[in-house]
Design a protein around this motif. Structure first.
Motif, short mmCIF file in Angstrom:
data_model
loop_
_atom_site.label_atom_id
_atom_site.label_comp_id
_atom_site.label_asym_id
_atom_site.label_seq_id
_atom_site.Cartn_x
_atom_site.Cartn_y
_atom_site.Cartn_z
N UNK A 89 0.85 -1.19 0.00
CA UNK A 89 0.00 0.00 0.00
C UNK A 89 0.89 1.23 0.00
N UNK A 90 0.64 2.12 -0.95
CA UNK A 90 1.34 3.40 -1.04
C UNK A 90 0.37 4.49 -0.59
N UNK A 91 0.85 5.35 0.32
CA UNK A 91 -0.01 6.40 0.85
C UNK A 91 0.50 7.80 0.56
N UNK A 92 1.70 7.91 -0.01
CA UNK A 92 2.27 9.24 -0.27
C UNK A 92 1.51 9.93 -1.40
N UNK A 93 1.46 11.25 -1.35
CA UNK A 93 0.68 12.05 -2.30
C UNK A 93 1.10 11.82 -3.75
N UNK A 94 2.38 11.66 -4.00
CA UNK A 94 2.86 11.47 -5.37
C UNK A 94 2.37 10.14 -5.96
N UNK A 95 2.46 9.08 -5.19
CA UNK A 95 1.99 7.77 -5.66
C UNK A 95 0.49 7.78 -5.89
N UNK A 96 -0.25 8.40 -4.98
CA UNK A 96 -1.71 8.46 -5.12
C UNK A 96 -2.09 9.27 -6.36
N UNK A 97 -1.45 10.42 -6.56
CA UNK A 97 -1.76 11.26 -7.72
C UNK A 97 -1.45 10.53 -9.02
N UNK A 98 -0.34 9.82 -9.07
CA UNK A 98 0.02 9.05 -10.26
C UNK A 98 -1.02 7.97 -10.54
N UNK A 99 -1.45 7.27 -9.51
CA UNK A 99 -2.44 6.21 -9.67
C UNK A 99 -3.80 6.77 -10.11
N UNK A 100 -4.17 7.92 -9.57
CA UNK A 100 -5.43 8.57 -9.96
C UNK A 100 -5.37 8.99 -11.43
N UNK A 101 -4.24 9.52 -11.86
CA UNK A 101 -4.07 9.91 -13.27
C UNK A 101 -4.24 8.70 -14.18
N UNK A 102 -3.59 7.60 -13.81
CA UNK A 102 -3.68 6.38 -14.61
C UNK A 102 -5.12 5.84 -14.64
N UNK A 103 -5.78 5.88 -13.50
CA UNK A 103 -7.17 5.42 -13.41
C UNK A 103 -8.06 6.27 -14.31
N UNK A 104 -7.87 7.58 -14.28
CA UNK A 104 -8.68 8.49 -15.10
C UNK A 104 -8.48 8.21 -16.59
#
Length: 130
Positions: A89-104
């Motif tokens: 599980x990654x909780x840092x803002x950069x990892x989350x933002x990258x994953x959200x971009x990919x999901x979008x």
């Protein structure tokens, strides 16, 4: 590992499709839930965005620092593919933002969620569609 996969395989994992994530409960029984999965072929990494308190996230966290063995799967008719690997599980803002971009890119822009984390899966095995 995934670089040698066919264009059909890559297309299959980039088209909009509901997937499943299988994690293991503490007693070893499987927990299967529908999810959206993104695949980074170059790094052989799959990602699932989720809320911090979800069962799937808690199962991965319970496995400890080495992560949890998991599988993500999708199918369409007779075509199917399962990716197995070790999840953290990654909780840092950069990892989350990258994953959200990919999901979008694959699905749609997700709703705002201040509790969002990323289940990041290092793929070790591919089954099904090659």
């Amino acid at each position: 590992m995934l670089a040698a996969k066919s264009a059909d395989f890559v297309r299959f994992w980039t088209e909009r499709r509901v997937c499943t994530l299988t994690t293991l409960r503490r007693d070893g029984t499987p927990h299967v839930t529908p999810v959206g999965v993104t695949l980074d072929v170059a790094s052989a990494t799959a990602r699932v965005i989720s809320s911090r308190g979800s069962h799937k996230v808690r199962h991965v966290l319970a496995a400890g620092e080495d992560g949890a063995l998991v599988a993500v799967c999708q199918f369409e008719g007779a075509r199917w593919s399962t990716l197995e690997g070790r999840a953290v599980v990654r909780q840092d803002a950069e990892s989350v933002a990258d994953a959200v971009r990919r999901y979008a890119e694959r699905y749609r822009v997700p709703r705002e969620n201040p509790e969002r984390v990323v289940i990041e899966i290092a793929i070790t095995r591919v089954l099904g569609l090659r």
